[in-house]
Design a protein around this motif. Structure first.
Motif, PDB file in Angstrom:
ATOM      1  N   UNK A  35     -62.909 -20.348  15.456  1.00 16.57           N
ATOM      2  CA  UNK A  35     -62.260 -21.005  14.059  1.00 16.57           C
ATOM      3  C   UNK A  35     -63.556 -21.008  13.134  1.00 16.57           C
ATOM      4  N   UNK A  36     -64.368 -21.811  13.626  1.00 18.72           N
ATOM      5  CA  UNK A  36     -65.629 -22.369  12.761  1.00 18.72           C
ATOM      6  C   UNK A  36     -66.515 -21.077  12.450  1.00 18.72           C
ATOM      7  N   UNK A  37     -66.559 -20.128  13.408  1.00 19.72           N
ATOM      8  CA  UNK A  37     -67.277 -18.928  13.094  1.00 19.72           C
ATOM      9  C   UNK A  37     -66.476 -17.990  11.968  1.00 19.72           C
ATOM     10  N   UNK A  38     -65.364 -18.219  12.074  1.00 19.12           N
ATOM     11  CA  UNK A  38     -64.449 -17.274  11.010  1.00 19.12           C
ATOM     12  C   UNK A  38     -64.335 -17.848   9.542  1.00 19.12           C
ATOM     13  N   UNK A 166     -57.430 -17.119  11.596  1.00 22.23           N
ATOM     14  CA  UNK A 166     -57.970 -18.337  10.764  1.00 22.23           C
ATOM     15  C   UNK A 166     -58.228 -17.502   9.269  1.00 22.23           C
ATOM     16  N   UNK A 167     -58.912 -16.766   9.407  1.00 24.97           N
ATOM     17  CA  UNK A 167     -59.144 -16.173   8.068  1.00 24.97           C
ATOM     18  C   UNK A 167     -57.829 -15.830   7.182  1.00 24.97           C
ATOM     19  N   UNK A 168     -56.894 -15.275   7.805  1.00 21.59           N
ATOM     20  CA  UNK A 168     -55.636 -15.132   6.982  1.00 21.59           C
ATOM     21  C   UNK A 168     -55.051 -16.459   6.658  1.00 21.59           C
ATOM     22  N   UNK A 169     -55.159 -17.509   7.539  1.00 21.09           N
ATOM     23  CA  UNK A 169     -54.558 -18.810   7.158  1.00 21.09           C
ATOM     24  C   UNK A 169     -55.273 -19.318   5.804  1.00 21.09           C
ATOM     25  N   UNK A 170     -56.585 -18.919   6.053  1.00 18.05           N
ATOM     26  CA  UNK A 170     -57.317 -19.928   4.809  1.00 18.05           C
ATOM     27  C   UNK A 170     -57.230 -19.030   3.495  1.00 18.05           C
ATOM     28  N   UNK A 171     -57.509 -17.637   3.668  1.00 21.62           N
ATOM     29  CA  UNK A 171     -57.689 -16.778   2.492  1.00 21.62           C
ATOM     30  C   UNK A 171     -56.694 -15.819   1.878  1.00 21.62           C
ATOM     31  N   UNK A 172     -55.615 -15.850   2.599  1.00 28.19           N
ATOM     32  CA  UNK A 172     -54.263 -15.169   2.075  1.00 28.19           C
ATOM     33  C   UNK A 172     -53.371 -15.982   1.849  1.00 28.19           C
TER      34      UNK A 172
END
Length: 172
Positions: A35-38, A166-172
């Motif tokens: 997650x941290x990496x993403x 994680x990217x979808x959770x934050x950026x979508x």
């Protein structure tokens, strides 16, 4: 947008694919790194003052006793302020249907007003278990976002799945 990961992970003996194995890094720790990496997140590891037993079978009995007692184990360090964060990721194993009680010690001490909480549960067959039912009360004021269940035995190979989630959770 600023992100934080709060996690509890067990190194050493763990139940993996039907047998007890020793892990140099716990599954939730691996997931937290993915997650941290993403999403470029700060990381806070929940660590108890009184360690759980190194023997996995004894540890799960300790965890069951804590659950029955609704215990909130004392932590070596506590986060007291998460005001600078927008998204909080909570990551931990499914022990007896919920997160380890130590995670609730930390979560219940914070004000999540205006925050979005996403959570990951590592498991060996019980998926999210009862964690969804506990998140709203443990994370007072939070908007509960997306969740992900990761089979513990598959955690080391779940990087792409976790990063995408994680990217979808934050950026979508």
């Amino acid at each position: 947008m600023k992100n934080l990961i709060i996690y509890y992970s067990r190194r050493g003996q763990n139940y993996v694919n039907g047998t007890v194995k020793s892990l140099s890094k716990g599954n939730a720790e691996l997931i937290s790194e993915f997650i941290q990496n993403a999403v470029d997140a700060d990381v806070f590891e929940v660590d108890t003052v009184k360690p759980y037993n190194k023997d996995y079978m004894v540890c799960i009995e300790e965890a069951k006793a804590e659950l029955r007692a609704k215990a909130r184990p004392e932590l070596k360090e506590m986060l007291s302020d998460i005001s600078e964060y927008d998204n909080i990721f909570v990551v931990g194993p499914n022990w007896w249907g919920v997160y380890p009680m130590a995670l609730y010690t930390q979560l219940e001490a914070l004000d999540f007003t205006g925050k979005t909480v996403h959570y990951v549960v590592t498991h060996e067959g019980s998926a999210l278990g009862g964690v969804p039912k506990t998140m709203k009360s443990a994370c007072k004021g939070a908007k509960i976002g997306s969740s992900l269940a990761v089979h513990g035995g598959s955690a080391p190979s779940s990087k792409a799945q976790v990063e995408n989630w994680a990217k979808n959770a934050v950026y979508i």
